[in-house]
Design an enzyme around this catalytic site. Sequence first.
Site, PDB file in Angstrom:
ATOM      1  N   ASN A   7       0.887  -1.164   0.000  1.00 40.32           N
ATOM      2  CA  ASN A   7       0.000   0.000   0.000  1.00 40.32           C
ATOM      3  C   ASN A   7       0.929   1.219   0.000  1.00 40.32           C
ATOM      4  O   ASN A   7       1.488   1.579   1.031  1.00 40.32           O
ATOM      5  CB  ASN A   7      -0.869  -0.054   1.263  1.00 40.32           C
ATOM      6  CG  ASN A   7      -1.888   1.073   1.307  1.00 40.32           C
ATOM      7  OD1 ASN A   7      -1.823   1.999   0.508  1.00 40.32           O
ATOM      8  ND2 ASN A   7      -2.807   0.979   2.243  1.00 40.32           N
ATOM      9  N   ARG A  96      -2.361  -1.821  -3.809  1.00 40.98           N
ATOM     10  CA  ARG A  96      -3.512  -0.928  -3.750  1.00 40.98           C
ATOM     11  C   ARG A  96      -3.246   0.195  -4.744  1.00 40.98           C
ATOM     12  O   ARG A  96      -2.224   0.880  -4.658  1.00 40.98           O
ATOM     13  CB  ARG A  96      -3.642  -0.342  -2.349  1.00 40.98           C
ATOM     14  CG  ARG A  96      -4.718   0.701  -2.271  1.00 40.98           C
ATOM     15  CD  ARG A  96      -4.771   1.285  -0.882  1.00 40.98           C
ATOM     16  NE  ARG A  96      -5.852   2.250  -0.776  1.00 40.98           N
ATOM     17  CZ  ARG A  96      -5.767   3.366  -0.074  1.00 40.98           C
ATOM     18  NH1 ARG A  96      -4.658   3.649   0.581  1.00 40.98           N
ATOM     19  NH2 ARG A  96      -6.777   4.177   0.001  1.00 40.98           N
ATOM     20  N   HIS A 184     -11.763   4.543  -1.315  1.00 44.60           N
ATOM     21  CA  HIS A 184     -11.833   3.670  -0.134  1.00 44.60           C
ATOM     22  C   HIS A 184     -12.645   2.406  -0.428  1.00 44.60           C
ATOM     23  O   HIS A 184     -13.170   1.764   0.486  1.00 44.60           O
ATOM     24  CB  HIS A 184     -12.497   4.373   1.076  1.00 44.60           C
ATOM     25  CG  HIS A 184     -11.712   5.506   1.648  1.00 44.60           C
ATOM     26  ND1 HIS A 184     -12.322   6.641   2.140  1.00 44.60           N
ATOM     27  CD2 HIS A 184     -10.387   5.684   1.831  1.00 44.60           C
ATOM     28  CE1 HIS A 184     -11.407   7.479   2.592  1.00 44.60           C
ATOM     29  NE2 HIS A 184     -10.217   6.913   2.412  1.00 44.60           N
ATOM     30  N   LEU A 213     -13.957   6.388   8.353  1.00 42.47           N
ATOM     31  CA  LEU A 213     -13.570   7.683   8.939  1.00 42.47           C
ATOM     32  C   LEU A 213     -12.135   7.598   9.432  1.00 42.47           C
ATOM     33  O   LEU A 213     -11.867   7.098  10.538  1.00 42.47           O
ATOM     34  CB  LEU A 213     -14.515   8.038  10.100  1.00 42.47           C
ATOM     35  CG  LEU A 213     -16.027   7.984   9.788  1.00 42.47           C
ATOM     36  CD1 LEU A 213     -16.852   8.258  11.050  1.00 42.47           C
ATOM     37  CD2 LEU A 213     -16.389   8.987   8.694  1.00 42.47           C
ATOM     38  N   ASN A 215      -8.071   9.645   8.280  1.00 39.10           N
ATOM     39  CA  ASN A 215      -7.658  10.989   7.843  1.00 39.10           C
ATOM     40  C   ASN A 215      -8.496  11.403   6.654  1.00 39.10           C
ATOM     41  O   ASN A 215      -8.942  12.528   6.540  1.00 39.10           O
ATOM     42  CB  ASN A 215      -6.182  10.994   7.470  1.00 39.10           C
ATOM     43  CG  ASN A 215      -5.321  11.262   8.663  1.00 39.10           C
ATOM     44  OD1 ASN A 215      -5.651  12.132   9.475  1.00 39.10           O
ATOM     45  ND2 ASN A 215      -4.245  10.528   8.808  1.00 39.10           N
ATOM     46  N   GLY A 216      -8.683  10.449   5.731  1.00 39.07           N
ATOM     47  CA  GLY A 216      -9.660  10.621   4.656  1.00 39.07           C
ATOM     48  C   GLY A 216     -10.963   9.991   5.124  1.00 39.07           C
ATOM     49  O   GLY A 216     -10.937   8.969   5.807  1.00 39.07           O
ATOM     50  N   ARG A 245      -8.759  17.853   4.786  1.00 44.07           N
ATOM     51  CA  ARG A 245      -9.489  18.170   3.546  1.00 44.07           C
ATOM     52  C   ARG A 245     -10.859  18.739   3.893  1.00 44.07           C
ATOM     53  O   ARG A 245     -11.506  18.277   4.832  1.00 44.07           O
ATOM     54  CB  ARG A 245      -9.700  16.903   2.709  1.00 44.07           C
ATOM     55  CG  ARG A 245      -8.480  16.465   1.949  1.00 44.07           C
ATOM     56  CD  ARG A 245      -8.714  15.136   1.259  1.00 44.07           C
ATOM     57  NE  ARG A 245      -7.895  14.094   1.851  1.00 44.07           N
ATOM     58  CZ  ARG A 245      -8.021  12.802   1.576  1.00 44.07           C
ATOM     59  NH1 ARG A 245      -8.938  12.372   0.740  1.00 44.07           N
ATOM     60  NH2 ARG A 245      -7.232  11.929   2.146  1.00 44.07           N
ATOM     61  N   GLU A 387      -7.602  -3.708   4.904  1.00 45.74           N
ATOM     62  CA  GLU A 387      -7.393  -3.458   3.473  1.00 45.74           C
ATOM     63  C   GLU A 387      -6.326  -4.373   2.875  1.00 45.74           C
ATOM     64  O   GLU A 387      -6.488  -4.876   1.762  1.00 45.74           O
ATOM     65  CB  GLU A 387      -7.030  -1.986   3.253  1.00 45.74           C
ATOM     66  CG  GLU A 387      -8.242  -1.076   3.387  1.00 45.74           C
ATOM     67  CD  GLU A 387      -7.887   0.393   3.491  1.00 45.74           C
ATOM     68  OE1 GLU A 387      -7.181   0.752   4.465  1.00 45.74           O
ATOM     69  OE2 GLU A 387      -8.297   1.169   2.638  1.00 45.74           O
TER      70      GLU A 387
HETATM   71  P1  ADP Z   1      -5.508   7.152   7.095  1.00 45.52           P
HETATM   72  O1  ADP Z   1      -6.732   7.706   6.435  1.00 45.52           O
HETATM   73  O2  ADP Z   1      -4.312   8.053   6.967  1.00 45.52           O
HETATM   74  O3  ADP Z   1      -5.240   5.690   6.809  1.00 45.52           O
HETATM   75  P2  ADP Z   1      -6.339   6.236   9.717  1.00 45.52           P
HETATM   76  O4  ADP Z   1      -7.436   5.372   9.257  1.00 45.52           O
HETATM   77  O5  ADP Z   1      -5.154   5.601  10.374  1.00 45.52           O
HETATM   78  O6  ADP Z   1      -5.843   7.256   8.636  1.00 45.52           O
HETATM   79  O7  ADP Z   1      -6.980   7.287  10.744  1.00 45.52           O
HETATM   80  C1  ADP Z   1      -6.178   8.256  11.345  1.00 45.52           C
HETATM   81  C2  ADP Z   1      -7.026   9.105  12.246  1.00 45.52           C
HETATM   82  O8  ADP Z   1      -7.741   8.292  13.194  1.00 45.52           O
HETATM   83  C3  ADP Z   1      -6.175  10.010  13.121  1.00 45.52           C
HETATM   84  O9  ADP Z   1      -5.909  11.209  12.470  1.00 45.52           O
HETATM   85  C4  ADP Z   1      -7.064  10.240  14.327  1.00 45.52           C
HETATM   86  O10 ADP Z   1      -7.836  11.394  14.082  1.00 45.52           O
HETATM   87  C5  ADP Z   1      -8.004   9.063  14.346  1.00 45.52           C
HETATM   88  N1  ADP Z   1      -7.838   8.248  15.558  1.00 45.52           N
HETATM   89  C6  ADP Z   1      -6.942   7.271  15.792  1.00 45.52           C
HETATM   90  N2  ADP Z   1      -7.115   6.779  17.041  1.00 45.52           N
HETATM   91  C7  ADP Z   1      -8.141   7.468  17.600  1.00 45.52           C
HETATM   92  C8  ADP Z   1      -8.801   7.445  18.876  1.00 45.52           C
HETATM   93  N3  ADP Z   1      -8.422   6.614  19.828  1.00 45.52           N
HETATM   94  N4  ADP Z   1      -9.814   8.314  19.067  1.00 45.52           N
HETATM   95  C9  ADP Z   1     -10.193   9.167  18.092  1.00 45.52           C
HETATM   96  N5  ADP Z   1      -9.617   9.239  16.889  1.00 45.52           N
HETATM   97  C10 ADP Z   1      -8.607   8.411  16.648  1.00 45.52           C
END
Ligand code: ADP
Length: 404
Positions: A7, A96, A184, A213, A215-216, A245, A387
């Site tokens: 990935n 991916r 996604h 939910l 970062n994206g 974003r 994934e």
């Molecule tokens: P990406 O889209 O980069 O793969 P992820 O799926 O790893 O991202 O999600 C990252 C986001 O998840 C972080 O920016 C944070 O906001 C959120 N996150 C991670 N752990 C927690 C938690 N314990 N509580 C709330 N939000 C969390």
Amino acid sequence: MKIFVLNAGSSSHKSCLFDLDKDNSEVPNPLWRAALDWTHQQGQVELSASGAGESIQQVLPITDKAEGLEAMVNTLVDGPTQVLDSLSDIDAVGHRVVHGGRDYIDSVPIDEAVKAAIQRLIPLAPAHNPANLQGIEALEGILGDVPQVAVFDTAFHARMPEAAATYPGPHAWVEQGIRRYGFHGISHQYVAQRAADMMGRDLADLKILTCHLGNGCSLAAVKDGLSIDTTMGFTPLDGLMMGSRSGSVDPGILIYLMRQEGYTADQLDQLLNKESGLKGLSGIGNDLRSVVEAMEGGNAQAQLAFDTFIHRLRRKMGGMIASLGGLDAVVFTAGIGENSPLVWQQACEGFEFLGLRLKADLSRAEEDQDIAREESRVRSLVIHTQEEWAIAQACLALLNDRGC
Ligand code: ADP
């Protein structure tokens, strides 16, 4: 069969090695897992790897992505994380690939034509497709003649009804391919199937809203096992408010900024992709945890950012439920979706009128869980997205179909 999954992102590479000779009904732990973090420090990359019960973490003076990948791949056959005698033990590689456009609506073996298409689609996914292509070429160099498969993030949405995929611009956009592609998809498809399995039902009989939910952020409306609507669009910028974003905003704002403040395309790109969302609105950062912490400490900007995130999430959830024409389950996944009881509660609060009732005591768990009350008419599931596993499965299915 040993399947290596890559990935590749613009600032990180994540990899797994799966052994699929075993019973594959449950998601197995990979034999080996590794990552490269290119944001560590300029001129350096942080390599972490785990395998054979050991793990390592190293900072290497490498800036070339292919060189970094080679160092990562070598931890499969060398050092404490060694799990293979030779790299020739790898049977296939699954990648991916973020954007497959209209040409690729299923996974495909990678050849020169596929690489040319990924290259051609760079303007539609400038942050992702170049990294995907570079990963493919680097692994060709490192592993030689092993079959490589592209698994597209757009594929699951590729059969959306035309009305859901079309933007109401001039008709010329339809011919130009300016349409909603959705992203996604690997995650939405995996969690929808997993939800059906957890419910003991056939996916084809269910109406499921999947909420990725991280970062994206994006939602998908899954009906008869297919994505029939989604919030991301022509690019991964559309739809929900995200980490940095903006998601959907009035396009008139962009015209205003160009006319009144002389914004260029690159400046707008930076503004909407990197300086908006939770980060832009809170002024704190893109990580929901720090925004919530500040909000709980009384920071008004953080409160506004969180409230706006929830408002827009609920509004788009409502739209997806309308597209589905009913609702059997809401699924939460990815960093925020897997870990934030506050988001589960606040997002679902808007849908109690549909009979969606969450349990009173909610907490995150290692395992996938059903967070709805027993009497709730709609299930609500928290599912850890897999994934890499889904890519390995798609790769295996394709190779089996082709008799490889
Ligand atoms: P990406 O889209 O980069 O793969 P992820 O799926 O790893 O991202 O999600 C990252 C986001 O998840 C972080 O920016 C944070 O906001 C959120 N996150 C991670 N752990 C927690 C938690 N314990 N509580 C709330 N939000 C969390």
